[in-house]
Design an enzyme around this catalytic site. Structure first.
Site, PDB file in Angstrom:
ATOM      1  N   LYS A 241       0.863  -1.175   0.000  1.00 31.63           N
ATOM      2  CA  LYS A 241       0.000   0.000   0.000  1.00 31.63           C
ATOM      3  C   LYS A 241       0.903   1.229   0.000  1.00 31.63           C
ATOM      4  CE  LYS A 241      -3.529   2.660   2.279  1.00 31.63           C
ATOM      5  NZ  LYS A 241      -2.772   3.888   1.947  1.00 31.63           N
ATOM      6  N   PHE A 634      33.150  15.726   7.979  1.00 32.60           N
ATOM      7  CA  PHE A 634      33.333  17.173   8.152  1.00 32.60           C
ATOM      8  C   PHE A 634      32.958  17.843   6.838  1.00 32.60           C
ATOM      9  CE2 PHE A 634      35.852  21.107   8.250  1.00 32.60           C
ATOM     10  CZ  PHE A 634      35.471  21.604   9.494  1.00 32.60           C
TER      11      PHE A 634
END
Length: 882
Positions: A241, A634
């Site tokens: 679904k 980073f």
């Protein structure tokens, strides 16, 4: 490098023309009549060249040509693979369809085949990106999908720029896959269909029951009836679904039309979907499917779908197809479903924007249990031998796992406290006989923007109480402002209450693809006694409907082994919208017991204190998508799309990220940005710092009491220079001394001052301090790290957590707190909000008002470093050891 661009090879289309003899090679000659696409295309051609060897030619349509790069090792879906891509001459658009052999003696002689193709969308201005050397974009192809970046490499010093070398890098998103290099992708997927291979109508009947016929101009979709239990018996096909928008799509002679379930034409709204459908190898077809958004884990998300549609980013969405109603002059609506799906599956490789919704022929009840155990929303059970029949009927059944429904908005109650717009929506639905039922209230899940938008819509729909509204349980809140029953919303909820009302309903979004008259379901809790609400005595006050509390955190659901049913999966935890940011997977842990939701709520609590040091200031971040204990990244720039609230900027070619308000902080939580590191200057004047940071970083063998004593001593030295300093924990084992400045000097003045100061301290007390970063020299001493004071250099900002055990936080301190008893580990994401609530005064009182100028400072070489002028620093050499 100045002038580097002028030394690069000419990549214009004239270079392409000059290199080829079109009386010999079958490659297309440049033409002004090259066919342009509604969306820009990309193509990757595998090229086994006799001289250059095997490589992959990567091409992007732009300004009427194909920008081209030669990628030696081929593209990859693994972000760790950084592929050298040599920028070569532009190619004509017609080259996208070229396959074959380039003859011996011609430029590029060898075999060329189409390896991938699709559409691309730039994420920054392409012309600027090409000029500056950073082009960001998304691809929607058969083998390559998601975010990518092309970054130009600088020539090595002393070498001429004979080649214009770039790096092709996959961005972090739902499409990334470790080890998915060109060879692995080729083994796993078929090459894309030829774009020009439109199938002509077939003379042979394609399936049982197919009839000759024109493409129908209109078609209502088949709908699933709601049932509590999975059907029994044989010949049921069970599908996922989906959590999205239902779409019917027509294609005829390359022209595409996209229509929603209630007849709205969305073709212009979905250009990327239209372009993808136009590439199918069909002459005419009528397709049925669902438009969905997939999050970073490949899970479907209705809030993310709404966000993408609102932003016009349909290239990030996927169209899952589950039915085929017409194909190349044959009407297939009378064909059994199983045969229709067989024909549909064979139309494409289904690796790009278009996806095939697979099914299982196993027991529907077992598949429903499996879907619920995996945390999916539910399944659709369809009779495999049934024809396609418009409307709701018994051959398609919707079997849900948890409470999730569309409801009609009947009214709203006013907000309380500081909330704006409205307090809760009051909901209803029609039963099969047409009676209107009250279903309870939804008071959470709204962003501030949605509250304001909904209130405007509701004010325009003001009306009296609905006639004969059926109500079970307690009488309704007399403060409800009633509206005409026209708006439809999607909600999730824990369960029905036993009195026909939803419990703890959460608003997920408006359903502008559905009409209120279509919100029909069986009566909830049919045994509950009901009355017609307009029969109540006028003015009689009933109990107030409570605003539902925040949804409890869901426990992670163990995933089952892959099954045929699992093509797209619902999210493990419903996304939340906080401060206008969709927070996906809010229960994902960043530290043990601390989730993304906790981080977002932390920022809500400390924002008034944290934003002065973060908003409108260049930032770099540390992202922890797998939590603080996992791999960390980073990051100084976007590498692709960012959630609302985060900006991708640069200054003098130094990239940075920036935020403006609390929304930006929540957006950082959304992308699992745990650490926020700030420049020492603001966006208003990035070249002129308004603070310096001296980071006291203890080496091995140095206790924290020694760090405290060092901070006090350096504070006194700064005081002697006329500089007032402030102290904070770093969230680690050191301390920061922060000195506010008037933004009068530039970095090339401030950085030498910081270096000279650190060197003077380390020179006078070499047994305690050093000013160089070399680790071998740091045992038993404290590094005065002055390198955080320069253009583009950063330091952890106040109130920012660290990606370290305990979720420690960089916390401003009063100097009275900097004693031997100070425990930096006591300042954590859990404790800092309480600390702020108890504080009677700001530990950094007066920091923002300080506008200090750097004094003069002398070096051993006799040079004076001053904030007034730019100088060089000459220090005496250390004496040689005897």
């Amino acid at each position: 490098m100045p002038g580097a661009a002028t030394r690069r090879k000419d990549t214009s289309i004239s270079t392409y023309r000059a290199k080829r003899d079109f009386t010999v090679t079958a490659e297309p000659a440049p033409s002004r009549r090259g066919k342009r696409s509604p969306l820009p295309i990309f193509v990757v051609q595998k090229h086994q060249a006799h001289r250059a060897g095997l490589h992959w030619d990567f091409r992007l349509e732009h300004n009427g040509v194909l920008l081209s790069w030669a990628v030696r090792k081929g593209p990859s879906l693994d972000p760790s693979d950084k592929r050298i891509a040599v920028h070569v001459e532009d190619h004509p658009l017609d080259y996208a369809g070229f396959q074959g052999t380039i003859p011996e003696g011609q430029y590029g002689a060898g075999a060329v085949e189409t390896w991938d193709r699709g559409t691309w969308q730039p994420l920054n201005d392409p012309d600027t990106g090409l000029r500056d050397g950073e082009l960001k974009f998304t691809l929607a192809g058969t083998r390559l999908n998601g975010k990518f970046t092309l970054v130009r490499l600088r020539p090595r010093p002393g070498r001429s720029a004979r080649q214009d070398n770039w790096l092709l890098i996959k961005g972090h998103d739902a499409e990334e896959r470790a080890g998915a290099n060109a060879e692995a992708l080729e083994a796993a997927t078929k090459p894309p269909s030829a774009p020009s291979a439109k199938a002509a109508p077939s003379a042979d009947r394609p399936a049982t029951g197919a009839k000759r016929g024109k493409l129908p101009p209109k078609q209502s979709p088949q709908l699933a009836a709601v049932t509590e239990e999975a059907p029994e018996g044989e010949n049921w096909l069970t599908e996922i679904k989906f959590d999205g928008y239902r779409l019917l799509v027509w294609i005829e002679n390359g022209t595409v039309r996209i229509v929603t379930r209630n007849g709205l034409d969305w073709t212009d709204r979905l250009p990327a979907i239209a372009q993808a459908v136009s590439g199918l190898a069909v002459g005419s077809a009528l397709l049925d499917g669902e438009l969905v958004a997939l999050d970073a884990e490949g899970l479907s998300s209705f809030p993310a779908l709404q966000e993408a549609l609102s932003a016009g980013r349909d290239q990030t969405l996927f169209y899952y197809l589950f039915d085929l109603l017409h194909l190349n002059g044959w009407d297939l609506r009378a064909v059994p479903l199983k045969e229709r799906k067989q024909l549909l599956r064979g139309l494409d490789s289904w690796r790009g924007i278009l996806r095939y919704s697979d099914h299982s022929e196993d027991d529907p009840a077992r598949m429903r249990r499996e879907a619920c155990r995996m945390g999916l929303e539910g399944v659709i059970c369809k009779q495999g031998d049934a024809p396609y029949s418009a409307g709701r009927g018994p051959t398609w059944l919707k079997v849900k796992c948890r409470g999730r429904e569309e409801f009609i908005v009947l009214g709203w109650t006013p907000p309380r406290g500081s909330r704006m717009g409205l307090g809760a929506l009051h909901l209803g639905y029609y039963d099969p006989s047409g009676a209107l039922h009250y279903a309870g209230g939804a008071g959470s899940g709204f962003s501030d923007d949605e509250l304001a938008t909904l209130r405007k819509k509701l004010d325009r729909l003001a009306a009296g109480r609905p006639h004969a509204l059926h109500v079970a349980g307690e009488r309704l809140d007399p403060r409800i402002n009633w509206v005409r029953p026209e708006l439809v919303v999607e909600t999730s909820f824990i369960s029905w209450s036993g009195a026909g009302r939803v419990r703890q309903a959460v608003y997920l979004g408006l359903r502008d693809d559905k009409a209120a008259k279509d919100v029909v379901r069986p009566v909830a809790d049919p045994k509950a006694e009901r009355h017609a609400e307009d029969d109540l005595a006028p003015g009689r006050r009933g109990p107030v409907v409570a605003v539902p509390p925040r949804r409890p955190a869901r426990q992670p659901v163990k995933r089952a082994q892959a099954a045929a049913i699992v093509t797209a999966r619902a999210p493990k935890a419903q996304a939340e919208i906080i401060e206008g940011v969709t927070l996906t997977h809010p229960d994902r842990e960043l530290w043990p017991g601390i989730t993304k939701r906790h981080l977002a709520e932390y920022w809500r609590a400390v924002a008034p204190h944290a934003l002065p040091g973060l908003a409108h200031r260049p930032l770099a971040i540390v992202r922890c998508p797998e939590g603080a204990a996992g791999e960390q990244f980073f990051q100084k720039h976007a590498h692709g799309a960012l959630p609302p609230g985060i900006r991708d900027e640069s200054f003098m070619k130094a990239p940075y990220l920036a935020i403006d308000d609390l929304q930006g902080l929540v957006a950082m939580a959304q992308i699992s940005a745990v650490e926020l590191h700030a420049w020492g200057s603001t966006e208003a004047d990035p070249a002129s710092p308004d603070q310096i940071v001296l980071d006291l970083d203890p080496g091995e063998g140095v206790g924290f009491p020694d760090v405290v004593k060092a901070a006090l001593d350096i504070r006194d030295r700064l005081d002697a220079l006329g500089l007032v300093s402030f102290c904070r924990t770093t969230g680690g084992k050191g301390l920061h001394l922060v000195v506010p400045l008037a933004p009068a000097d530039t970095w090339d003045v401030v950085k030498p001052f910081c270096k000279a100061f650190a060197e003077s301290v380390s020179r006078e007390q070499p047994d305690r301090f050093l000013s160089t970063v070399k680790k071998a020299d740091r045992r038993g001493r404290i590094l005065i790290d002055w390198l955080r004071n320069g253009m583009g250099a950063t330091a952890i900002a106040s109130f920012c957590p660290r990606a370290r055990p305990g979720a420690t936080v960089a916390t401003p301190l009063a100097w009275e707190e900097v004693t031997r008893r100070l425990d930096p580990g006591s300042f954590t994401l859990r404790t800092v909000p309480d600390r702020l609530a108890r504080q009677r005064s700001d530990p950094w009182q007066g920091f923002a008002e300080r506008r200090q100028r750097l004094p003069k400072i002398s070096t051993p070489g006799g040079t004076t470093v001053s904030g007034a002028t730019k100088t060089s620093i000459v220090t005496a050499r250390p004496p040689r050891r005897r």
